[in-house]
Scaffold this motif. Structure first.
Motif, PDB file in Angstrom:
ATOM      1  N   ASP A 217       0.828  -1.103   0.065  1.00 38.34           N
ATOM      2  CA  ASP A 217      -0.012   0.054  -0.019  1.00 38.34           C
ATOM      3  C   ASP A 217       0.753   1.181  -0.071  1.00 38.34           C
ATOM      4  N   PRO A 218       0.699   2.096  -0.873  1.00 42.12           N
ATOM      5  CA  PRO A 218       1.561   3.311  -1.110  1.00 42.12           C
ATOM      6  C   PRO A 218       1.526   4.160   0.333  1.00 42.12           C
ATOM      7  N   TYR A 219       0.507   4.357   1.027  1.00 44.58           N
ATOM      8  CA  TYR A 219       0.446   5.113   2.317  1.00 44.58           C
ATOM      9  C   TYR A 219       1.441   4.676   3.229  1.00 44.58           C
ATOM     10  N   TYR A 220       1.117   3.113   3.382  1.00 44.51           N
ATOM     11  CA  TYR A 220       1.956   2.316   4.410  1.00 44.51           C
ATOM     12  C   TYR A 220       3.421   2.381   4.346  1.00 44.51           C
ATOM     13  N   GLN A 221       3.671   2.440   2.882  1.00 42.40           N
ATOM     14  CA  GLN A 221       5.261   2.532   2.410  1.00 42.40           C
ATOM     15  C   GLN A 221       5.938   3.778   2.796  1.00 42.40           C
ATOM     16  N   ALA A 222       4.875   4.797   2.678  1.00 38.60           N
ATOM     17  CA  ALA A 222       5.269   6.236   2.934  1.00 38.60           C
ATOM     18  C   ALA A 222       5.354   6.296   4.509  1.00 38.60           C
ATOM     19  N   ILE A 223       4.439   5.772   5.290  1.00 46.11           N
ATOM     20  CA  ILE A 223       4.635   5.975   6.679  1.00 46.11           C
ATOM     21  C   ILE A 223       5.837   5.145   7.005  1.00 46.11           C
ATOM     22  N   SER A 224       6.195   3.810   6.620  1.00 52.27           N
ATOM     23  CA  SER A 224       7.310   3.217   6.958  1.00 52.27           C
ATOM     24  C   SER A 224       8.767   3.841   6.782  1.00 52.27           C
ATOM     25  N   ALA A 225       8.870   4.454   5.320  1.00 54.57           N
ATOM     26  CA  ALA A 225      10.112   5.108   5.154  1.00 54.57           C
ATOM     27  C   ALA A 225      10.275   6.479   6.087  1.00 54.57           C
ATOM     28  N   GLY A 226       9.203   7.083   5.920  1.00 54.78           N
ATOM     29  CA  GLY A 226       8.944   8.303   6.701  1.00 54.78           C
ATOM     30  C   GLY A 226       9.387   8.371   8.183  1.00 54.78           C
ATOM     31  N   TRP A 227       8.893   7.377   8.945  1.00 49.55           N
ATOM     32  CA  TRP A 227       9.179   7.199  10.204  1.00 49.55           C
ATOM     33  C   TRP A 227      10.695   6.726  10.481  1.00 49.55           C
ATOM     34  N   GLY A 228      11.226   5.835   9.501  1.00 46.24           N
ATOM     35  CA  GLY A 228      12.501   5.583   9.743  1.00 46.24           C
ATOM     36  C   GLY A 228      13.273   6.894   9.376  1.00 46.24           C
ATOM     37  N   GLU A 229      13.002   7.701   8.812  1.00 46.57           N
ATOM     38  CA  GLU A 229      13.892   9.000   8.379  1.00 46.57           C
ATOM     39  C   GLU A 229      13.690   9.971   9.564  1.00 46.57           C
ATOM     40  N   ALA A 230      12.442  10.158   9.963  1.00 44.93           N
ATOM     41  CA  ALA A 230      12.252  11.053  11.092  1.00 44.93           C
ATOM     42  C   ALA A 230      12.838  10.583  12.306  1.00 44.93           C
ATOM     43  N   LEU A 231      13.129   9.299  12.704  1.00 46.07           N
ATOM     44  CA  LEU A 231      13.816   8.779  13.739  1.00 46.07           C
ATOM     45  C   LEU A 231      15.359   9.025  13.516  1.00 46.07           C
ATOM     46  N   LYS A 232      15.775   8.898  12.425  1.00 42.92           N
ATOM     47  CA  LYS A 232      17.331   9.201  12.261  1.00 42.92           C
ATOM     48  C   LYS A 232      17.522  10.755  12.367  1.00 42.92           C
ATOM     49  N   THR A 233      16.585  11.449  11.914  1.00 42.17           N
ATOM     50  CA  THR A 233      16.852  12.840  12.061  1.00 42.17           C
ATOM     51  C   THR A 233      16.741  13.367  13.293  1.00 42.17           C
ATOM     52  N   ALA A 234      15.814  12.827  14.027  1.00 39.88           N
ATOM     53  CA  ALA A 234      15.778  13.283  15.489  1.00 39.88           C
ATOM     54  C   ALA A 234      16.975  12.565  16.340  1.00 39.88           C
ATOM     55  N   LEU A 235      17.397  11.641  15.918  1.00 43.28           N
ATOM     56  CA  LEU A 235      18.721  11.176  16.643  1.00 43.28           C
ATOM     57  C   LEU A 235      19.742  12.167  16.344  1.00 43.28           C
ATOM     58  N   ASP A 236      19.944  12.380  14.942  1.00 42.27           N
ATOM     59  CA  ASP A 236      21.231  13.287  14.628  1.00 42.27           C
ATOM     60  C   ASP A 236      21.075  14.561  15.258  1.00 42.27           C
ATOM     61  N   SER A 237      19.832  15.082  15.471  1.00 41.29           N
ATOM     62  CA  SER A 237      19.685  16.389  16.226  1.00 41.29           C
ATOM     63  C   SER A 237      19.982  16.523  17.597  1.00 41.29           C
ATOM     64  N   LEU A 238      20.179  15.431  18.292  1.00 42.99           N
ATOM     65  CA  LEU A 238      20.580  15.459  19.501  1.00 42.99           C
ATOM     66  C   LEU A 238      21.817  15.527  19.924  1.00 42.99           C
ATOM     67  N   PRO A 239      22.421  16.053  20.863  1.00 39.06           N
ATOM     68  CA  PRO A 239      23.890  16.280  20.961  1.00 39.06           C
ATOM     69  C   PRO A 239      24.470  14.819  21.364  1.00 39.06           C
ATOM     70  N   ASP A 240      25.927  14.936  20.812  1.00 35.23           N
ATOM     71  CA  ASP A 240      26.672  13.383  20.835  1.00 35.23           C
ATOM     72  C   ASP A 240      26.981  13.500  22.494  1.00 35.23           C
ATOM     73  N   PHE A 241      27.258  12.360  22.914  1.00 34.49           N
ATOM     74  CA  PHE A 241      27.987  11.938  23.933  1.00 34.49           C
ATOM     75  C   PHE A 241      29.270  12.552  24.239  1.00 34.49           C
TER      76      PHE A 241
END
Length: 254
Positions: A217-241
Motif C-alpha cells: 500500500d503506497p500510504y503504508y510504504q510512505a509511513i514506514s520510510a518516513g518514520w525511519g527517516e524521522a527517527l534518524k533525523t531526531a537522533l542526529d539532532s540530539l547532542p553527541d555524548f
C-alpha cells in the motif's frame, strides 16, 4: 504470533490487527483475526483474537452459530442487553473452549490459550472496550488505560504511549497505529501485513466497511520510510555524548 490494538477515542473506537500466523518459520499463513457483528441502529461489536488459532476459530464459530439459533440456554451476542454482558458471554465461551477435553493439562494450558479484545456499543450504553483473558476474566479500558494490545505488544507500545490522544481524529489514529505496527514488523518476523482496520463512530450504531492495508500500500510504504527517516533525523539532532566530560555517577572501567 499476533499484534492487535484497540483504542478508545472521544470520537469512538479504532481496531487494527495483523493477519500473520505461524507454526514455525517454515509454516507461515494469513488468517483474519478481526471479526464483527452488528444490528444496524441497535448494536455494533468488534472482536480481535490472539493465541492458538484452533481456539480462536472455535470461539468465533460458536459466537456466530448462536446468532443464528434460538436457544435461551445459548445466549447470542446479538441479544445480550449490554457490552458488559457481551464481554461475559465471550469470556465464558473462550473459557469453555479451552476447557474442552483434549485441551486440558499443564502443557495444553499454554498451547491452547488465547486472549481477546472486544469493543463496541449497544443502544442505551456507552462505547466500551474489554481485554479478555484465557481464564475467562476480563478488564475494561478507561481514562487511565484507554487502549489494549494483545500478542507481540512490546515493540509497538512506546509510540502509542508517547503519541496517543483521545481527541485524535480517525485519520491520525490510523497513522499512529501504522507506525506502531511497522515498528513491530521491523522487530518481529511473526507479525506482518496485511493489516485489518475497523472504525466505529460513537452513537452511530452502524458498522462501516473494514479496511485492509497491504504491504505494498503506497500510504503504508510512505509511513514506514518516513518514520525511519524521522527517527534518524531526531537522533542526529540530539547532542553527541562527550567522552571527555566528567559525568556524575559515571566511571571508567579498569
Amino acid at each position: 504470533m499476533t499484534y492487535c490494538v484497540g483504542l478508545m477515542l472521544d470520537r469512538g473506537l479504532v481496531m487494527m490487527a495483523d493477519t500473520r500466523t505461524n507454526a514455525g518459520i517454515d509454516n507461515i499463513s494469513t488468517f483474519r483475526k478481526m471479526f464483527t457483528w452488528s444490528v444496524p441502529g441497535e448494536r455494533v461489536l468488534m472482536l480481535m483474537t490472539a493465541g492458538n488459532l484452533a481456539t480462536t476459530q472455535s470461539v468465533v464459530s460458536l459466537l456466530d452459530e448462536r446468532t443464528k439459533a434460538v436457544d435461551e440456554r445459548e445466549p447470542s451476542i446479538l441479544a445480550v442487553p449490554s457490552m458488559f454482558q457481551a464481554a461475559r458471554l465471550v469470556a465464558e465461551t473462550l473459557r469453555g473452549v479451552i476447557a474442552q477435553p483434549g485441551t486440558q493439562g499443564q502443557r495444553a494450558e499454554g498451547t491452547f490459550n488465547a486472549t481477546l479484545i472486544l469493543g463496541g456499543q449497544i443502544k442505551g450504553g456507552p462505547v466500551r472496550l474489554f481485554l479478555i483473558y484465557p481464564e475467562g476474566n476480563f478488564i475494561e479500558a478507561g481514562g487511565d488505560t484507554p487502549f489494549f494490545q494483545i500478542g507481540e505488544t512490546k515493540y509497538g507500545r512506546p509510540i502509542l504511549v508517547r503519541a496517543y490522544d483521545r481527541a485524535m481524529s480517525f485519520e491520525s489514529v490510523v497513522k499512529l497505529l501504522l507506525v506502531s505496527f511497522d515498528s513491530t514488523v521491523k522487530a518481529n518476523l511473526s507479525v506482518a501485513p496485511p493489516f485489518d482496520v475497523q472504525l466505529y463512530e460513537a452513537g452511530s450504531f452502524t458498522l462501516e466497511p473494514g479496511l485492509r492495508i497491504a504491504a505494498n500500500d503506497p500510504y503504508y510504504q510512505a509511513i514506514s520510510a518516513g518514520w525511519g527517516e524521522a527517527l534518524k533525523t531526531a537522533l542526529d539532532s540530539l547532542p553527541d555524548f562527550d567522552l571527555g566530560q566528567d559525568h556524575q555517577g559515571a566511571h571508567k572501567a579498569g
